[in-house]
Design an enzyme around this catalytic site. Structure first.
Site, short mmCIF file in Angstrom:
data_model
loop_
_atom_site.label_atom_id
_atom_site.label_comp_id
_atom_site.label_asym_id
_atom_site.label_seq_id
_atom_site.Cartn_x
_atom_site.Cartn_y
_atom_site.Cartn_z
N GLU A 146 -3.01 -10.07 -21.32
CA GLU A 146 -2.35 -10.19 -20.02
C GLU A 146 -1.68 -11.54 -19.81
O GLU A 146 -0.99 -11.73 -18.81
CB GLU A 146 -3.37 -9.95 -18.90
CG GLU A 146 -4.03 -8.58 -18.96
CD GLU A 146 -5.23 -8.51 -18.05
OE1 GLU A 146 -5.09 -7.98 -16.93
OE2 GLU A 146 -6.32 -8.97 -18.45
N CYS B 286 -1.68 -0.35 -20.91
CA CYS B 286 -2.33 0.24 -19.74
C CYS B 286 -1.72 -0.25 -18.43
O CYS B 286 -2.28 -0.05 -17.36
CB CYS B 286 -3.83 -0.03 -19.74
SG CYS B 286 -4.29 -1.76 -19.61
N HIS C 171 0.82 -1.20 0.00
CA HIS C 171 0.00 0.00 0.00
C HIS C 171 0.86 1.26 0.00
O HIS C 171 0.44 2.30 -0.50
CB HIS C 171 -0.96 -0.01 1.20
CG HIS C 171 -2.20 -0.82 0.93
ND1 HIS C 171 -2.83 -1.56 1.88
CD2 HIS C 171 -2.91 -1.00 -0.21
CE1 HIS C 171 -3.88 -2.16 1.36
NE2 HIS C 171 -3.94 -1.84 0.08
N ASP D 207 0.25 -7.90 -15.37
CA ASP D 207 -0.09 -9.33 -15.40
C ASP D 207 0.69 -10.07 -16.48
O ASP D 207 1.08 -11.22 -16.28
CB ASP D 207 -1.59 -9.52 -15.61
CG ASP D 207 -2.36 -9.59 -14.29
OD1 ASP D 207 -1.84 -10.22 -13.35
OD2 ASP D 207 -3.45 -9.01 -14.20
#
Length: 566
Positions: free
Chosen positions: A410, A481, A183, A434
């Site tokens: 991905e 992306c 985080h 990914d």
């Protein structure tokens, strides 16, 4: 001396170190002189206070920080934790010891699960520390305030602290632990904080040490020379000038357009993205509508949110990804809870196809929002691995009123079959996070294998080139992306491999725009060839960086030569 870590973004900062205080020690394991019921009530009250504080911090921070802190507050109210505390206090333990043991045992479980859940262990520690500090009537753990700008060095940084960092004082963040998907890293990217995480050697840094934090090169420099400080100051000034300059469209030096788009997790970030120069949205994640819901939101509720997003980008391109659930984002009403390896299980389009009503409702809501706007809406499916899946999604999306439907690339199978995929769909968008994970067989949410999660790896770049070639042969757009698009030099390489647009965190737009403007399309192809010829991610990056410098020197020298000849 230099310490390596994982750089977040491409910022650079200079300043004195201020160390964050070490965690509170474990409370003494002693018998309480109070009744068990009283200790239970003390623990419950402390956790309620912590939950309320985290909710309040989230409300003040907004954006992704709000989601993170609300999720953290749920730990403080978790029934499993409460049961463990009740069991401990029943044996005569104090409230603070019971809280410590309950969270420690839960942390051990999450760490053992690995991946995303292991990364959340630090969030548990923060809740535990805050509750124990409240019980002992001590100050809650937090960021120090020395009264001057500083570089914060911490073992790790809790979401509650990262979310509300005073960016007028905190020049950069260096953590000893944590991974690129912790985080701390997620919020640092959103808030444009110069940060390097997982810098194991930083434990020797002391208060007052002058350091250069170079996120672009993932290094912390201690005792820098005057020349190094001057060079860093020049880079800081250049970045500030780029950020302040009017944002034009993304394009290469020869005028080749490369639209620069924003990755967004909710409509709340639209205004900031436009202010940063986003030409549209390349990835709108719709999970925020579903993650806290016991059931799928209604078509009407979804339509309202999509309409709000599209209204912020009139006349511009907005690419929406349908619900990507599974793996690190399980949903009780959609995904299988008992899968042993959810990252390789029923996630993304596989999960939606198994419960097609949810997919149909989402596409219906998107089509309705599109009909009420003049935005250029594109919709794509996540985790597509076969041509049949691409054909299925595209046909269903068109049937329900979506004009432009595409797929995300991905997994290696989608890249290797990209020519056939693009023959049955309208566009492709490469999710480099990914794609890197599945190509290198390294969990992108697991810090212990973070070194493999590098999109500069030639195997990943070769797959990107397959998709780029398929885009050229079919005349279909190919976007990027993933986080790779936010790397200024790698962005140029990706265009050289065939990417026709790039989408990233808004904070990265200025650096990428400037980088693209320094190279022609031929340059980009040359850089791509050099990276592809390498044997490792490090070699690919080094080769591209060296060649880029040569190209810039040659371009700078050319006008001078022409002037002398004239």
């Amino acid at each position: 001396m230099e310490f390596d870590g994982a750089g977040i973004g491409s910022g650079i900062a200079i300043g004195p170190v201020v160390r964050m205080a070490e965690p509170l020690p474990a409370p003494t394991d002693r018998q309480s002189h109070l009744p068990a019921e009283h200790e239970r009530e003390r623990a419950s009250a402390a956790l309620s206070v912590v939950a309320a504080e985290l909710q309040d911090r989230g409300a003040r921070a907004g954006g992704a920080a709000r989601e993170v802190l609300e999720a953290q507050a749920m730990f403080a109210e978790d029934p499993t934790i409460a049961e463990r505390i009740d069991a401990s206090t029943a044996t005569g333990k104090t409230a603070e010891r019971a809280v410590y043991e309950a969270f420690a045992s839960y942390r051990e479980i999450l760490s053992g699960l690995g991946g995303y859940m292991a990364e959340r262990a630090a969030d548990l520690d923060d809740v535990s520390q805050r509750a124990i500090a409240h019980l002992l009537k001590l100050p809650a753990p937090g960021v120090p305030n020395p009264g001057h700008p500083f570089v914060l060095v911490a073992r790790d940084l809790a979401p509650a602290d990262t979310a509300l960092l005073d960016l007028g004082q905190v020049l950069a963040v260096v953590t000893i632990e944590g991974g690129p998907t912790s985080h701390t890293a997620i919020l640092a990217r959103e808030k444009s904080i110069t940060a390097i995480v997982g810098t194991s050697g930083a434990g020797v840094l002391a208060d007052g040490d002058l350091v250069i934090v170079d996120a672009e090169n993932s290094v912390v420099v201690t005792e820098p020379t005057a020349a190094a400080v001057a060079a860093a100051e020049e880079r800081i000034a250049a970045r500030q000038a780029r950020a302040a300059a009017p944002a034009g469209p993304g394009r290469l030096a020869d005028g080749t357009p490369v639209p620069l788009l924003a990755n967004l997790g909710s409509a709340d970030g639209a205004i900031a993205a436009i202010g940063a120069g986003a030409e549209g949205v390349g990835l709108f994640r719709t999970e925020f509508l579903f993650l806290d819901a016991a059931t799928a939101p209604s078509v009407t509720m979804q339509q309202e949110q999509y309409t709000r997003l599209l209204g912020a980008f009139p006349g511009r391109k907005v690419v929406v990804r349908v619900l990507d659930a599974g793996a690190d984002k399980p949903l009780a009403f959609l995904t299988d809870a008992e899968e042993e390896n959810p990252a390789l299980g029923r996630r993304g389009l596989r999960a939606l196809r198994a419960k097609e009503t949810i997919l149909r409702e989402q596409l219906t809501a998107l089509a309705a929002a599109d009909a009420a706007s003049d935005t250029d809406l594109w919709v794509m499916a996540p985790m597509v691995s076969t041509v049949e899946e691409a054909r299925y999604f595209t046909a269903l999306a068109h049937e329900l009123g979506i004009r432009t439907a595409g797929v995300m690339v991905e997994v290696p199978s989608a890249a290797l079959l990209a020519d056939r995929m693009l023959s049955v769909t309208d566009f492709a968008s490469i999710g480099t996070n990914d794609l890197t994970q599945y190509t290198l067989a390294a969990d992108r949410l697991l810090g212990s294998v973070a070194g493999f999660q590098d999109p500069w790896n030639p195997a990943v770049l070769r797959l990107v080139s397959e998709v780029g070639a398929a885009g050229r042969s079919t005349g279909k757009p190919v976007g990027i992306c993933g986080e790779a698009a936010a790397d200024p030099l790698l962005a140029v390489v990706l265009v050289g491999l065939g990417a026709t647009s790039l989408s990233m965190s808004p904070s990265a737009l200025a650096d990428v725009r400037e980088s693209l403007a320094r190279f022609t399309l031929d340059d980009a192809k040359t850089l791509a060839e050099a990276a592809l010829a390498a044997e490792s991610a490090t070699e690919a990056h080094t080769a591209a960086k060296s060649l880029a410098a040569d190209l810039q020197r040659a371009r700078t020298a050319a006008p001078a030569t022409a002037s002398r000849e004239a």
